[in-house]
Motif scaffolding. Structure first.
Motif, short mmCIF file in Angstrom:
data_model
loop_
_atom_site.label_atom_id
_atom_site.label_comp_id
_atom_site.label_asym_id
_atom_site.label_seq_id
_atom_site.Cartn_x
_atom_site.Cartn_y
_atom_site.Cartn_z
N ARG A 138 0.84 -1.19 0.00
CA ARG A 138 0.00 0.00 0.00
C ARG A 138 0.88 1.24 0.00
O ARG A 138 1.95 1.26 0.59
CB ARG A 138 -0.90 0.04 1.25
N LEU A 139 0.41 2.29 -0.65
CA LEU A 139 1.08 3.58 -0.68
C LEU A 139 0.06 4.65 -0.28
O LEU A 139 -1.15 4.48 -0.54
CB LEU A 139 1.63 3.88 -2.07
N VAL A 140 0.52 5.73 0.34
CA VAL A 140 -0.42 6.75 0.81
C VAL A 140 -0.01 8.14 0.32
O VAL A 140 1.17 8.44 0.15
CB VAL A 140 -0.54 6.75 2.35
N HIS A 141 -1.02 8.96 0.13
CA HIS A 141 -0.84 10.36 -0.26
C HIS A 141 -1.64 11.22 0.70
O HIS A 141 -2.79 10.91 1.02
CB HIS A 141 -1.33 10.57 -1.70
N LEU A 142 -1.04 12.32 1.15
CA LEU A 142 -1.70 13.23 2.08
C LEU A 142 -1.98 14.54 1.36
O LEU A 142 -1.07 15.14 0.77
CB LEU A 142 -0.82 13.48 3.31
N ALA A 143 -3.23 14.99 1.41
CA ALA A 143 -3.61 16.23 0.73
C ALA A 143 -4.49 17.08 1.63
O ALA A 143 -5.07 16.60 2.62
CB ALA A 143 -4.37 15.90 -0.56
N HIS A 144 -4.59 18.36 1.31
CA HIS A 144 -5.52 19.23 2.02
C HIS A 144 -6.95 18.74 1.77
O HIS A 144 -7.29 18.33 0.65
CB HIS A 144 -5.36 20.67 1.52
N LEU A 178 10.11 18.75 -8.63
CA LEU A 178 9.17 18.27 -7.62
C LEU A 178 7.73 18.52 -8.05
O LEU A 178 6.85 17.67 -7.83
CB LEU A 178 9.43 18.96 -6.28
N ASN A 179 7.49 19.66 -8.65
CA ASN A 179 6.13 20.01 -9.04
C ASN A 179 5.63 19.25 -10.26
O ASN A 179 4.45 19.36 -10.62
CB ASN A 179 6.04 21.52 -9.30
N SER A 180 6.51 18.45 -10.87
CA SER A 180 6.09 17.65 -12.03
C SER A 180 5.61 16.26 -11.60
O SER A 180 5.23 15.46 -12.46
CB SER A 180 7.26 17.50 -13.01
N MET A 181 5.60 15.98 -10.28
CA MET A 181 5.27 14.65 -9.79
C MET A 181 4.17 14.69 -8.74
O MET A 181 3.94 15.70 -8.10
CB MET A 181 6.51 14.00 -9.14
N VAL A 182 3.55 13.53 -8.55
CA VAL A 182 2.68 13.27 -7.41
C VAL A 182 3.43 12.34 -6.47
O VAL A 182 4.07 11.38 -6.92
CB VAL A 182 1.35 12.63 -7.87
N PHE A 183 3.36 12.63 -5.17
CA PHE A 183 4.17 11.91 -4.19
C PHE A 183 3.34 10.99 -3.32
O PHE A 183 2.25 11.37 -2.84
CB PHE A 183 4.91 12.91 -3.28
N PHE A 184 3.87 9.80 -3.08
CA PHE A 184 3.28 8.84 -2.15
C PHE A 184 4.32 8.46 -1.10
O PHE A 184 5.51 8.40 -1.38
CB PHE A 184 2.85 7.56 -2.88
N ILE A 207 -5.04 9.34 1.52
CA ILE A 207 -5.49 8.51 0.40
C ILE A 207 -4.57 7.29 0.29
O ILE A 207 -3.36 7.44 0.13
CB ILE A 207 -5.46 9.32 -0.91
N THR A 208 -5.14 6.10 0.40
CA THR A 208 -4.37 4.86 0.32
C THR A 208 -4.66 4.17 -1.01
O THR A 208 -5.83 4.00 -1.38
CB THR A 208 -4.70 3.92 1.48
N VAL A 209 -3.60 3.78 -1.71
CA VAL A 209 -3.77 3.11 -3.00
C VAL A 209 -3.05 1.77 -3.01
O VAL A 209 -2.17 1.51 -2.19
CB VAL A 209 -3.24 3.99 -4.17
N SER A 210 -3.42 0.95 -3.94
CA SER A 210 -2.77 -0.34 -4.15
C SER A 210 -1.48 -0.13 -4.93
O SER A 210 -1.49 0.39 -6.05
CB SER A 210 -3.69 -1.28 -4.92
N VAL A 264 7.58 7.44 -3.17
CA VAL A 264 7.24 6.87 -4.47
C VAL A 264 6.54 7.98 -5.23
O VAL A 264 5.57 8.57 -4.73
CB VAL A 264 6.33 5.64 -4.35
N THR A 265 7.02 8.30 -6.41
CA THR A 265 6.42 9.39 -7.18
C THR A 265 5.95 8.89 -8.53
O THR A 265 6.44 7.89 -9.05
CB THR A 265 7.43 10.54 -7.40
#
Length: 204
Positions: free
Chosen positions: A12-18, A100-106, A128-131, A181-182
């Motif tokens: 599992r990987l996670v992303h934190l957002a506002h 950095l701004n060209s990627m989404v980070f997990f 947000i948790t993804v597979s 992980v990006t």
């Protein structure tokens, strides 16, 4: 490293957002800041402030059709430390921020996201948790790994440069544990990989 070896450790990987970003994320997927700026038709006069300079504040972008997107500030980035960390890399601070701004980070786990959550504890957030398996299956060609927090430069920042982000095939465990992980450009098909969404209230 091959895919299965990576997945043995990272299911599992996670992303934190506002929290205010969630309606847009749910509708459009997770997009990099660069991609948001492009899709939301942000005027060229604002591109440097959002993409190539350290953001001292968050930007709330409104679009008549796409809705609202929140681009977070970059308080954890200390520019003097970043300049030191980039020495010898051939990259300027602006170029690194643009990368950095060209990627989404997990993060590799919710525990690994705790420091970022603490830095923005006064704001509501969404975790947000993804597979990892489905993300790799669909986006491995754009997926990169980093063995340190690439956006933190306050205390003894690690040297960094273009090679700090490695394709899976170039990563070996001996290089260090995966810290980030990006995905280049983003994950527009987020719903195909979604495991869980947790809404976190602001902490007072």
């Amino acid at each position: 490293m091959d895919r299965e070896a990576f997945l043995e450790k990272h299911r599992r990987l996670v992303h934190l957002a506002h929290a205010d970003s969630w309606p847009s994320i749910e509708r459009h997927g997770l997009l990099s800041t660069q991609e948001i700026v492009r899709r939301w038709d942000v005027p060229a006069s604002q591109h440097d402030a959002i993409l190539r300079r350290r953001r001292i504040r968050s930007f709330t972008l409104e679009h008549p059709e796409l809705g609202r997107a929140v681009v977070r500030d970059q308080h954890p980035i200390y520019e003097a430390g970043l300049q030191t960390a980039l020495a010898g890399s051939g990259m300027s601070v602006g170029q690194w921020l643009e990368l950095l701004n060209s990627m989404v980070f997990f993060f590799p786990s919710a525990e690994a996201a705790a420091k970022l959550r603490a830095a923005y504890a006064s704001e509501p957030a969404v975790l947000i948790t993804v597979s990892a398996r489905t993300l790799l299956r669909e986006h491995e060609s754009r997926l990169r790994l980093a063995t340190f927090n690439t956006g933190y430069t306050r205390r003894r920042p690690k040297p960094r440069g273009p090679d700090s982000f490695m394709p899976l095939r170039r990563y070996e465990r001996a290089q260090g544990a995966v810290q980030e992980v990006t995905v280049l450009s983003g994950v527009p098909d987020l719903s195909s990989h979604l495991v869980e969404v947790e809404h976190l209230p602001a902490q007072r």
